[in-house]
Write a protein that holds these residues in place. Structure first.
Motif, PDB file in Angstrom:
ATOM      1  N   ILE A   8       0.875  -1.172   0.000  1.00  0.00           N
ATOM      2  CA  ILE A   8       0.000   0.000   0.000  1.00  0.00           C
ATOM      3  C   ILE A   8       0.907   1.216   0.000  1.00  0.00           C
ATOM      4  O   ILE A   8       1.738   1.378   0.898  1.00  0.00           O
ATOM      5  CB  ILE A   8      -0.925   0.051   1.238  1.00  0.00           C
ATOM      6  N   SER A  67       0.118   4.974  -2.046  1.00  0.00           N
ATOM      7  CA  SER A  67      -0.801   6.113  -1.897  1.00  0.00           C
ATOM      8  C   SER A  67      -2.092   5.696  -1.207  1.00  0.00           C
ATOM      9  O   SER A  67      -2.779   6.500  -0.593  1.00  0.00           O
ATOM     10  CB  SER A  67      -1.113   6.724  -3.267  1.00  0.00           C
ATOM     11  N   GLY A  68      -2.457   4.409  -1.350  1.00  0.00           N
ATOM     12  CA  GLY A  68      -3.706   3.908  -0.787  1.00  0.00           C
ATOM     13  C   GLY A  68      -4.860   3.971  -1.772  1.00  0.00           C
ATOM     14  O   GLY A  68      -5.966   3.502  -1.490  1.00  0.00           O
ATOM     15  N   SER A  89      -8.321   1.750  -1.586  1.00  0.00           N
ATOM     16  CA  SER A  89      -9.533   2.451  -1.147  1.00  0.00           C
ATOM     17  C   SER A  89     -10.614   2.307  -2.216  1.00  0.00           C
ATOM     18  O   SER A  89     -11.789   2.175  -1.910  1.00  0.00           O
ATOM     19  CB  SER A  89      -9.251   3.910  -0.811  1.00  0.00           C
ATOM     20  N   ASP A 108      -6.544   8.367   3.278  1.00  0.00           N
ATOM     21  CA  ASP A 108      -6.466   7.681   4.555  1.00  0.00           C
ATOM     22  C   ASP A 108      -6.887   6.222   4.410  1.00  0.00           C
ATOM     23  O   ASP A 108      -8.043   5.936   4.113  1.00  0.00           O
ATOM     24  CB  ASP A 108      -7.385   8.407   5.555  1.00  0.00           C
ATOM     25  N   LEU A 109      -5.964   5.312   4.592  1.00  0.00           N
ATOM     26  CA  LEU A 109      -6.295   3.890   4.520  1.00  0.00           C
ATOM     27  C   LEU A 109      -5.358   3.104   5.428  1.00  0.00           C
ATOM     28  O   LEU A 109      -4.147   3.168   5.285  1.00  0.00           O
ATOM     29  CB  LEU A 109      -6.163   3.375   3.082  1.00  0.00           C
ATOM     30  N   ARG A 159       1.148   7.804   1.500  1.00  0.00           N
ATOM     31  CA  ARG A 159      -0.312   7.947   1.527  1.00  0.00           C
ATOM     32  C   ARG A 159      -0.842   9.277   0.983  1.00  0.00           C
ATOM     33  O   ARG A 159      -0.352  10.336   1.351  1.00  0.00           O
ATOM     34  CB  ARG A 159      -0.822   7.843   2.956  1.00  0.00           C
ATOM     35  N   ASP A 198       3.710  -2.033   3.839  1.00  0.00           N
ATOM     36  CA  ASP A 198       2.984  -0.783   4.011  1.00  0.00           C
ATOM     37  C   ASP A 198       3.996   0.361   3.939  1.00  0.00           C
ATOM     38  O   ASP A 198       5.032   0.306   4.601  1.00  0.00           O
ATOM     39  CB  ASP A 198       2.269  -0.790   5.371  1.00  0.00           C
ATOM     40  N   THR A 237      -1.831  -6.648   3.738  1.00  0.00           N
ATOM     41  CA  THR A 237      -0.765  -6.266   2.812  1.00  0.00           C
ATOM     42  C   THR A 237       0.564  -6.747   3.351  1.00  0.00           C
ATOM     43  O   THR A 237       0.783  -6.753   4.566  1.00  0.00           O
ATOM     44  CB  THR A 237      -0.740  -4.734   2.603  1.00  0.00           C
TER      45      THR A 237
END
Ligand code: PRP
Ligand code: MN
Ligand code: MG
Length: 180
Positions: A102, A104-105, A109, A138-139, A135, A130, A127
């Motif tokens: 993950i 940017s997320g 999302s 928000d995730l 990001r 990370d 995942t």
């Protein structure tokens, strides 16, 4: 040797395998008897999907979704395109999405929202890597293997221009490779 193109090994093959056993145990306990739909996000999640699912000791269904950010650049454009959709309906199912990383997320999302919209009973995310510094949205994953720094990491599913996915470890690419 591909190893010569790698600056540094961040996570070894042994560490990845140990993490798969640990996460597999956790998933087994959480999803025992629930027959979750485990969704691998192609192409990056392919090695993780293979190794992690072998460590899950309760029945699961496996399916794949191929999504890609538009463009072939190193920075995610923010738009997600479905290249291959699931074969299975997620309605009423406990869905567990498997990702390699993950950043940017945005990819996840999008998928989490899509599966909720399609009436999944639960949607969770596991995942291997990370990268919280990347990001844009928000995730927070429900389970994460390792936190990685904001460097260009490749291997074990993660590519640079479609290469390096077949490495059994996670490494940092030498800058001369992507600067040339
Ligand atoms: C990469 C990676 C994740 C996603 C993470 O996939 O495998 O799926 O980007 O980035 P994000 O959090 O910024 O969305 P990519 O779209 O490059 O496709 P691939 O898995 O086929 O390499
Ligand atoms: Mn991917
Ligand atoms: Mg990629």
């Amino acid at each position: 040797m591909i190893r010569d193109e790698i600056e540094e090994i961040l996570i070894t093959e042994e560490e990845i395998q140990a993490k798969c056993r640990e996460l597999g145990k956790q998933i087994t306990e959480e999803y025992n008897g629930r027959f979750p739909l485990v969704v691998g996000v192609l192409k990056g999640a392919m090695p993780f999907m293979g190794d992690l699912t072998k460590r899950i000791d309760t029945h699961i269904e496996m399916d794949f979704m191929d999504v890609s950010s538009y463009g072939a650049g190193m920075v995610s454009s923010g738009e997600v395109k479905i290249v291959k959709d699931l074969d299975t309906s997620v309605e009423g199912r406990d869905v567990l999405i498997l990702e390699d990383i993950i950043d940017s997320g945005l990819t996840l999302s999008y998928l989490v929202k899509l599966f909720h919209y399609r009436k999944a009973k639960t949607v969770k995310v596991v995942t291997l890597l990370d990268k919280p510094d990347g990001r844009k949205i928000d995730l927070v994953p429900d389970m994460a293997g390792f936190i990685v720094p904001d460097a260009f990491v490749v291997g074990y599913g993660l590519d640079y221009a479609e290469r390096y996915r077949n490495l059994p470890y996670i490494g940092v690419l030498k800058s001369e490779i992507y600067e040339s």
